[in-house]
Scaffold this motif. Sequence first.
Motif, PDB file in Angstrom:
ATOM      1  N   THR A 602       0.753  -1.147   0.133  1.00  0.00           N
ATOM      2  CA  THR A 602      -0.174  -0.059  -0.040  1.00  0.00           C
ATOM      3  C   THR A 602       0.827   1.310  -0.138  1.00  0.00           C
ATOM      4  O   THR A 602       0.634   2.117  -0.714  1.00  0.00           O
ATOM      5  CB  THR A 602      -0.673   0.064   1.162  1.00  0.00           C
ATOM      6  N   LYS A 609       2.080   6.677  -6.528  1.00  0.00           N
ATOM      7  CA  LYS A 609       0.909   7.823  -7.073  1.00  0.00           C
ATOM      8  C   LYS A 609       1.262   9.264  -6.788  1.00  0.00           C
ATOM      9  O   LYS A 609       1.060  10.033  -7.473  1.00  0.00           O
ATOM     10  CB  LYS A 609      -0.381   7.298  -6.724  1.00  0.00           C
ATOM     11  N   ASP A 614       0.925   6.190 -12.321  1.00  0.00           N
ATOM     12  CA  ASP A 614      -0.176   5.186 -12.047  1.00  0.00           C
ATOM     13  C   ASP A 614       0.542   3.741 -12.246  1.00  0.00           C
ATOM     14  O   ASP A 614       1.735   3.599 -12.473  1.00  0.00           O
ATOM     15  CB  ASP A 614      -1.016   4.988 -13.243  1.00  0.00           C
ATOM     16  N   ALA A 659      -5.084  -7.678  -3.478  1.00  0.00           N
ATOM     17  CA  ALA A 659      -5.832  -6.660  -4.444  1.00  0.00           C
ATOM     18  C   ALA A 659      -6.383  -5.512  -3.447  1.00  0.00           C
ATOM     19  O   ALA A 659      -6.269  -4.297  -4.102  1.00  0.00           O
ATOM     20  CB  ALA A 659      -6.755  -7.676  -4.844  1.00  0.00           C
ATOM     21  N   ALA A 660      -6.880  -5.896  -2.354  1.00  0.00           N
ATOM     22  CA  ALA A 660      -7.307  -4.801  -1.335  1.00  0.00           C
ATOM     23  C   ALA A 660      -6.317  -3.823  -1.150  1.00  0.00           C
ATOM     24  O   ALA A 660      -6.582  -2.613  -1.161  1.00  0.00           O
ATOM     25  CB  ALA A 660      -8.071  -5.399  -0.185  1.00  0.00           C
ATOM     26  N   THR A 662      -3.670  -2.822  -2.732  1.00  0.00           N
ATOM     27  CA  THR A 662      -3.465  -2.233  -3.891  1.00  0.00           C
ATOM     28  C   THR A 662      -4.404  -1.009  -3.993  1.00  0.00           C
ATOM     29  O   THR A 662      -4.130   0.049  -4.511  1.00  0.00           O
ATOM     30  CB  THR A 662      -3.334  -3.037  -5.131  1.00  0.00           C
ATOM     31  N   THR A 663      -5.682  -1.529  -4.128  1.00  0.00           N
ATOM     32  CA  THR A 663      -6.804  -0.575  -3.960  1.00  0.00           C
ATOM     33  C   THR A 663      -7.105   0.671  -3.117  1.00  0.00           C
ATOM     34  O   THR A 663      -6.912   1.728  -3.365  1.00  0.00           O
ATOM     35  CB  THR A 663      -8.091  -1.375  -4.110  1.00  0.00           C
ATOM     36  N   VAL A 664      -6.343   0.307  -1.851  1.00  0.00           N
ATOM     37  CA  VAL A 664      -6.506   1.112  -0.613  1.00  0.00           C
ATOM     38  C   VAL A 664      -5.211   2.161  -1.120  1.00  0.00           C
ATOM     39  O   VAL A 664      -5.468   3.465  -0.800  1.00  0.00           O
ATOM     40  CB  VAL A 664      -5.955   0.521   0.491  1.00  0.00           C
ATOM     41  N   GLY A 666      -4.402   3.098  -4.155  1.00  0.00           N
ATOM     42  CA  GLY A 666      -4.842   3.877  -5.453  1.00  0.00           C
ATOM     43  C   GLY A 666      -4.467   3.419  -6.499  1.00  0.00           C
ATOM     44  O   GLY A 666      -4.459   4.047  -7.623  1.00  0.00           O
ATOM     45  N   HIS A 668      -3.868  -0.161  -9.349  1.00  0.00           N
ATOM     46  CA  HIS A 668      -4.794  -1.170 -10.257  1.00  0.00           C
ATOM     47  C   HIS A 668      -4.145  -2.749  -9.847  1.00  0.00           C
ATOM     48  O   HIS A 668      -3.005  -2.741  -9.778  1.00  0.00           O
ATOM     49  CB  HIS A 668      -4.957  -0.999 -11.614  1.00  0.00           C
ATOM     50  N   TYR A 669      -4.906  -3.776  -9.908  1.00  0.00           N
ATOM     51  CA  TYR A 669      -4.507  -5.073  -9.637  1.00  0.00           C
ATOM     52  C   TYR A 669      -4.875  -5.963 -10.767  1.00  0.00           C
ATOM     53  O   TYR A 669      -6.301  -5.995 -11.008  1.00  0.00           O
ATOM     54  CB  TYR A 669      -5.073  -5.307  -8.306  1.00  0.00           C
ATOM     55  N   ARG A 720      -7.493   4.771 -17.201  1.00  0.00           N
ATOM     56  CA  ARG A 720      -8.122   5.205 -15.930  1.00  0.00           C
ATOM     57  C   ARG A 720      -7.305   6.286 -14.920  1.00  0.00           C
ATOM     58  O   ARG A 720      -7.718   6.959 -14.218  1.00  0.00           O
ATOM     59  CB  ARG A 720      -8.437   3.924 -14.958  1.00  0.00           C
TER      60      ARG A 720
END
Length: 721
Positions: A602, A609, A614, A659-660, A662-664, A666, A668-669, A720
């Motif tokens: 994370t 970012k 990205d 995956a979670a 990575t999303t936290v 910001g 993409h997974y 994105r």
Amino acid sequence: MNRVSTPPRPAARRLSPTRGQTGLHFRRDIEGLRAVAVIAVVLFHAGMPGLGGGFIGVDVFFVVSGFLITGLLWREAADTGTVRLARFYAARARRLLPAAVTVLVGTCAASVLLLPPLQARSVIGEGIASALYVGNYRLAIQDTDYLATDATPSPLQHYWSLGVEEQFYLLWPALIIATAWVLARVAARTGRSLTGSVAPYAAVLAVLAAVSFAVSVVLTDDSPSWAFFSLPTRAWELAVGGLVALTAGMWRQLPGPSAAVVGWGGLGLIAVTCTQVGSSTPFPGTAALLPVLGTALVIGAGCATPDLGVGRFLSQPTMRSIGRLSYSWYLWHWPTLLLAPVLFGGDIGLAGRLAMVVMSLGLAILTLHLVENPARFAESLKESDKRSLAVGGALTATAVGVCLVLLMIRPVPTGVGVAAAPVAVTAGAQKAPNAVAPQPMSVRDQLMVAVNESTEPRPVPENLTPPLGAVAKPEVFVNGCVLSWRDVQQPDCVSGDVASPTTVALVGDSHAAMWQPALEPIAQKKHWRLQTFSKVLCPLMELPINSPYLGRAFTECEQWRGDVLAQLAQQRPALVVIDMSRRYGADFGFVSYDRAWLDGLTRLVQQLKASGTDVLVLSQVPDPPSTVPTCVSGHMDDATACAPARTDGLNDAGIAAEAAATTVGGGHYFELSDLFCTGERCPVIVGNTLVFRDDNHITTEYATALAPLVAEQVEQALRRG
């Protein structure tokens, strides 16, 4: 694993004490010392608890060899001014080659019968190198980790020490002869003869030992495999034994009680090293000082009181009997231990390994009486150096010839099944004919169909790609772009459209680099600038990391990723694609998917970012239980035999957590699981394409097959933002 004894000298050739002869009688204590050395090695290889440093028995053998051979050569040089090389090498040939060739040929033949073809061919290749006594350098070039617990070693790997000793036999006589020649020239000019003095020889050995030890210390940190297997880094151990031989006259002056203390202290150092050193200890380096000095003390004390103190213990009939068997036992124990699980169909446990140790001892007894002694003491050979050397050459040629024949008997297998369709996915492909109305099938769906169809039992297709004999690393692994353990300076590895303003950076350990063949054609087609940053077993997350291979903090990794992150912050590529192995265990200082790993991911995504880049993180690919090409070569009638269950190959819970994370942050997974596995299995051949080139990296061919889907994910991430 030399077992040369110190022969009695004729009374007419008496030496003064100042000439430091190694002794006028057979050293029974040294024969017992060999028993200590071989027992340590054998029990270490058998996995005996508490003997994690038993491998230092080889270091004991090196010191013993240095002592015996140096004494032998010096006495002859002191008496005659030179060394009769033919006689010396004839004796070594009679002593070493018959047993070594017997075990080597037997091991290669057993490997052909028991091991998968590719593995058997690798053993045979090592057999050829070992027969020529260069197997140690083959292992060094391959970056072999002798102490690794997660690799499958060759049943001939232990022949590395014989290579070191044979190379020592080439160096040492030349060194002694050169020193004697210089002394003769000095005597001719000055009229003062130094031929019988040990001082010049000792000085040469001392310089050699110092230089070799310094090289060993440096390479133990910088290049462990070369430090472990090469003569230049082991020569100091042999030289220490030689120095004891040359100073034997001084050792003999030790009073009995003092000699007893010295001898028992030396054996204590050997014992402490056997129990306290382990696979995580950088070796040889400074750690080898303990067993080397311990052995020197035992031998030196024996010069004074060979039958008292520790010498009395080592001279016991049982110890001497084991010592006589040490060479053959050393040769037999390792292939027996390695091949037994294959023969019996699985792990045989500690009890089974100890049973194999006993069995190898029985083979050693047979070899001693049927091979070693008959060749060593054959009158027809002993009375002719030329005959002995000819037999030695014939034995070596026979070993190489048999190995070449075995290579022909065990060729690289080819597929026996009908040709399979290549893995080819295209945008806009139609669904199956039984669909109500033909509709475009996504690239991902096409791949999933190919994976699903590949779980059905079938022979390996005849058009397997790549063929088992041509599985190669991608170019990025051999052109210097993937840094090794000790490298920190990342070269400028740029491909695709190098002038493009859109840069895609591929960053991580070797698992990131394996995707370069998939991204390269995309970068060329889409006019991206592709830049690769990769270092083995070095994830990009800023986690404190140890290197089990180097046996210390992995400072090279910390420096490399700091430099890479700084470079990425400066360059601000449009997208950073991140991947890494998920095999990191506690010995690295963290565990894949643990809280430190997830939090580190994370933070990494947030950091990238924040610099305006990205991020796309690639998920885990399956972990097969063994080297896939080797496994497939042994199961040509069933392409699914080497396919792990999904639960064994993937950590679905860890993937979801990653995956979670990575999303936290910001990012993409890209979840890859369905492109490798169904709900139950992970096939290692999809269509006609071999998926893995080893036990964790995918082949260039499968990466290329996945390129369209990788292109989709990269483009979506770029859009994105």
